[in-house]
Design an enzyme around this catalytic site. Structure first.
Site, short mmCIF file in Angstrom:
data_model
loop_
_atom_site.label_atom_id
_atom_site.label_comp_id
_atom_site.label_asym_id
_atom_site.label_seq_id
_atom_site.Cartn_x
_atom_site.Cartn_y
_atom_site.Cartn_z
N SER A 1 46.81 70.66 74.95
CA SER A 1 45.35 70.50 74.94
C SER A 1 44.69 71.61 74.14
O SER A 1 44.83 71.68 72.92
CB SER A 1 44.84 70.43 76.38
OG SER A 1 43.47 70.11 76.43
N HIS B 1 40.39 65.07 79.73
CA HIS B 1 41.24 64.01 79.17
C HIS B 1 41.01 62.67 79.87
O HIS B 1 41.93 61.93 80.18
CB HIS B 1 42.72 64.43 79.23
CG HIS B 1 42.98 65.70 78.50
ND1 HIS B 1 42.86 65.80 77.13
CD2 HIS B 1 43.32 66.94 78.95
CE1 HIS B 1 43.11 67.05 76.78
NE2 HIS B 1 43.39 67.75 77.85
#
Length: 308
Positions: free
Chosen positions: A93, A197
């Site tokens: 990420s 997400h």
């Protein structure tokens, strides 16, 4: 024969009060890096990393530039002890920005300003709706998919076999975790600021698109495995698109790890914590994985690399 070195960079959630402080005390390259980060940010990233509480560090606007800076500091300090050129990079990420920096695609200033904007915009999205994330352990994927469908949740991270992260509104997430517990399954709510997400981050995606266009991105000099596709990407338009969609899309870390493993002989995790090293060991205990998150682990890693 020279060993091919791959790098993986820590993501959000790895933050720890005091992170990077010993490296800052011991390495001139790290001192220069933090001074640069403070000047670029117009705020003290040093104070944020060294003296903030865990609660302060958990906010996206704080932890993203902080973890990014510490991760790059780990990389720079190791380079001071053992100069090398990585053959492949990936990050979880947020860590994808440090990976792109190490691969020569973003300069430090551009990447730091991007993660600062990313963190700020994600914080705004977090305040718009109460969201969260939970780790689901040892549950077969079809059952996780069914759980998400019934509760309006999404799979945020495919971390490794038997470990996925689900994301969504807090009430729905709590109901899903309770259902798993009632069925004797294991799920752990994570200490995060929001439903990362997932589609609850859509407003941040829209706003971040303009930010990405502000900073030049070069073709990487090393291979880069990206979260959104779980594949190696080297074309600039696709790299940028994947950075954008990653904010609200699933992180395919298991696929990224397989790419890393296929192209290097040893992996080094850079940044606070050892989350990625732990996931790597779960996926392949025989593959050599080192970590740099302190002066002590740096010394061990440098010695191990010299012995290869």
């Amino acid at each position: 024969m020279t060993k091919r070195i791959g790098l993986m960079f820590a993501g959000q959630g790895a933050q720890q009060p005091g992170m990077g402080q010993d490296l800052h005390a011991d390495y001139s390259t790290v001192q220069s890096l933090f001074a640069e980060a403070d000047a670029i940010s117009g705020r003290s990233i040093s104070d944020l990393c060294f003296r903030s509480s865990l609660e302060e560090l958990t906010a996206c606007a704080n932890c993203q530039p902080a973890i990014f800076t510490v991760s790059v500091a780990c990389y720079r300090a190791l380079q001071q002890e053992y100069p090398f050129t990585p053959v492949i990079c990936a990050g979880l990420s947020l860590g994808e920005y440090a990976a792109l920096h190490a691969a020569g695609a973003y300069d430090f200033s551009s990447a730091l300003q991007l993660v600062s904007s990313r963190g700020r915009l994600m914080d705004i999205a977090c305040r718009q709706i109460s969201g969260g994330m939970a780790a689901v352990l040892g549950v077969e994927q079809p059952l996780v998919d069914d759980l998400c469908r019934r509760h309006g949740l999404e799979v945020a991270n495919y971390n490794c076999p038997g470990q996925v992260i689900i994301s969504g509104a807090c009430e729905a997430l709590n109901d899903a975790v309770a259902e798993l517990a009632d069925a004797g399954q294991k799920a752990i709510c994570l200490q995060v600021a929001g439903a990362f997400h997932s589609s609850l981050m859509s407003s941040a995606v829209e706003a971040f698109s303009a930010e990405l266009d502000k900073y030049p991105l070069s073709k990487p000099k090393a291979l880069v495995a990206q979260n959104f596709t779980g594949t190696i990407v080297d074309e600039i338009p696709e790299l940028k698109k994947n950075l954008l969609y990653q904010i609200s899309g699933s992180v395919r870390w298991e696929a990224c790890f397989q790419q890393l493993k296929a192209h290097c002989d040893v992996l080094i995790e850079m940044g606070p914590g050892t989350v990625l090293s732990g996931l790597a060991k779960r996926m392949d205990r025989s593959f050599p994985v080192l970590s740099v998150n302190s002066s002590e682990t740096l010394a061990k890693t440098a010695d191990a690399l010299k012995a290869l």
